[in-house]
Design an enzyme around this catalytic site. Structure first.
Site, mmCIF file in Angstrom:
data_model
loop_
_atom_site.group_PDB
_atom_site.id
_atom_site.type_symbol
_atom_site.label_atom_id
_atom_site.label_comp_id
_atom_site.label_asym_id
_atom_site.label_seq_id
_atom_site.Cartn_x
_atom_site.Cartn_y
_atom_site.Cartn_z
ATOM 1 N N GLY A 290 7.341 -25.454 -81.664
ATOM 2 C CA GLY A 290 8.069 -25.278 -82.914
ATOM 3 C C GLY A 290 9.524 -25.610 -82.706
ATOM 4 C CB SER B 63 10.900 -16.393 -76.302
ATOM 5 O OG SER B 63 11.384 -17.589 -75.723
ATOM 6 C CD GLU C 151 13.049 -22.571 -73.514
ATOM 7 O OE1 GLU C 151 12.926 -23.710 -74.005
ATOM 8 O OE2 GLU C 151 13.621 -21.631 -74.097
ATOM 9 C CD GLN D 54 11.566 -26.988 -74.254
ATOM 10 O OE1 GLN D 54 10.500 -26.422 -74.532
ATOM 11 N NE2 GLN D 54 12.724 -26.386 -74.298
ATOM 12 C CB CYS E 107 15.948 -26.129 -92.919
ATOM 13 S SG CYS E 107 17.512 -27.027 -93.099
#
Length: 217
Positions: free
Chosen positions: A9, A16, A105, A107, A162
Site C-alpha cells: 500500500g 506495520s 519494508e 520493498q 489522499c
C-alpha cells in the site's frame, strides 16, 4: 500449503500495524513467529513501529547482500533451540517451530532475497507475510516489490486516502517541505542533510504537484 503473501500500500496505509497485528494473532494462539526487516531501513533501527504507537523489535535485520534463506534458517534454528531448552515444553506437545516469517519494508529487499522468500515458503514449508510499498516517489516500482508482485501466491492492497479524500496510490517526496520528483530511489530520514518526508497521494494530486511529470521527467 504455505504461501508467500505480499501486502502492499501507499505510505501510511497501516502496513506495520497490520504486520504487528498478524504477529500478535499467531502468538495469541501459542505459535512462534520471526520478524525481520531490511537493514537499509534505519528509521527505527531494529524496531517496527506503527502509527498507533505500537513498537516491537525485530528478530533479525537483513543486510543488502545477505542470503535470506540461510539467515532465516539460522534464526529458526536458534528459536527452536531456545524453546527446547526452556523449562516448560509446548503445552499441547506440538513440535516447536516457526509458524510464520513476517517481513516489514519488503520493498527494500533485493530480487534475489525475494526469490529466497519463495524458497522458504515452498521448500521449507513456512508461510511468509511481506509488507511494503509498491512504488517510489517517482512512481517506479522498487525491485523487491516488483519481484514480489511476480512471485507472491497472494496479493493484497492496503488502502489509505489522499489529502483530497480519493484513494492514494503514489508516494510523493518532500525535502525541507518542498515536493521533489527526481533523486535517489531510497532516502531515509536520518541519512538526509535536509528533512525528508513523504505524502500519500492520488494520481490527480500527484500530477498537480509535479506539473504533469511522471517518473522524474
Amino acid at each position: 500449503m504455505a504461501k508467500l503473501y505480499f501486502r502492499y500500500g501507499a505510505m501510511n496505509s497501516g502496513k506495520s500495524t497490520a504486520l504487528l497485528q498478524a504477529a500478535y494473532n499467531y502468538e495469541e494462539r501459542g505459535q512462534h513467529v520471526l520478524l525481520a526487516k531490511p537493514a537499509i531501513d534505519t528509521k527505527e533501527a531494529d524496531h517496527i513501529s506503527s502509527r498507533l504507537g505500537v513498537t516491537r523489535s525485530v528478530d533479525f535485520l537483513i543486510p543488502p547482500v545477505a542470503d535470506l534463506r540461510a539467515l532465516f534458517a539460522h534464526h529458526r534454528g536458534e528459536l527452536v533451540r531456545r524453546e527446547n531448552e526452556a523449562l516448560v515444553p509446548e503445552a499441547d506437545g506440538r513440535r516447536t517451530d516457526v509458524a510464520c516469517l513476517l517481513i516489514d519494508e519488503a520493498q527494500f529487499l533485493t530480487p534475489e532475497q525475494v526469490d529466497d522468500l519463495l524458497r522458504i515458503v515452498v521448500l521449507d514449508g513456512v508461510p511468509v507475510l511481506a509488507y511494503g510499498i509498491r512504488t517510489d516517489f517517482r512512481t517506479q516500482a522498487f525491485p523487491g516489490s516488483r519481484r514480489l508482485l511476480e512471485l507472491a501466491h497472494s496479493l493484497e492492497e492496503l488502502k489509505t486516502i489522499c489529502r483530497c479524500g480519493r484513494k492514494a496510490i503514489f508516494n510523493a517526496r518532500l525535502v525541507g517541505g518542498r515536493f521533489v520528483f527526481s533523486g535517489d530511489q531510497v532516502a531515509i530520514d536520518e541519512l538526509s542533510t535536509e528533512r525528508v518526508t513523504y505524502e500519500s497521494m492520488c494520481a490527480e494530486c500527484y500530477l498537480r504537484e509535479s506539473g504533469g511529470r511522471i517518473d522524474g521527467r
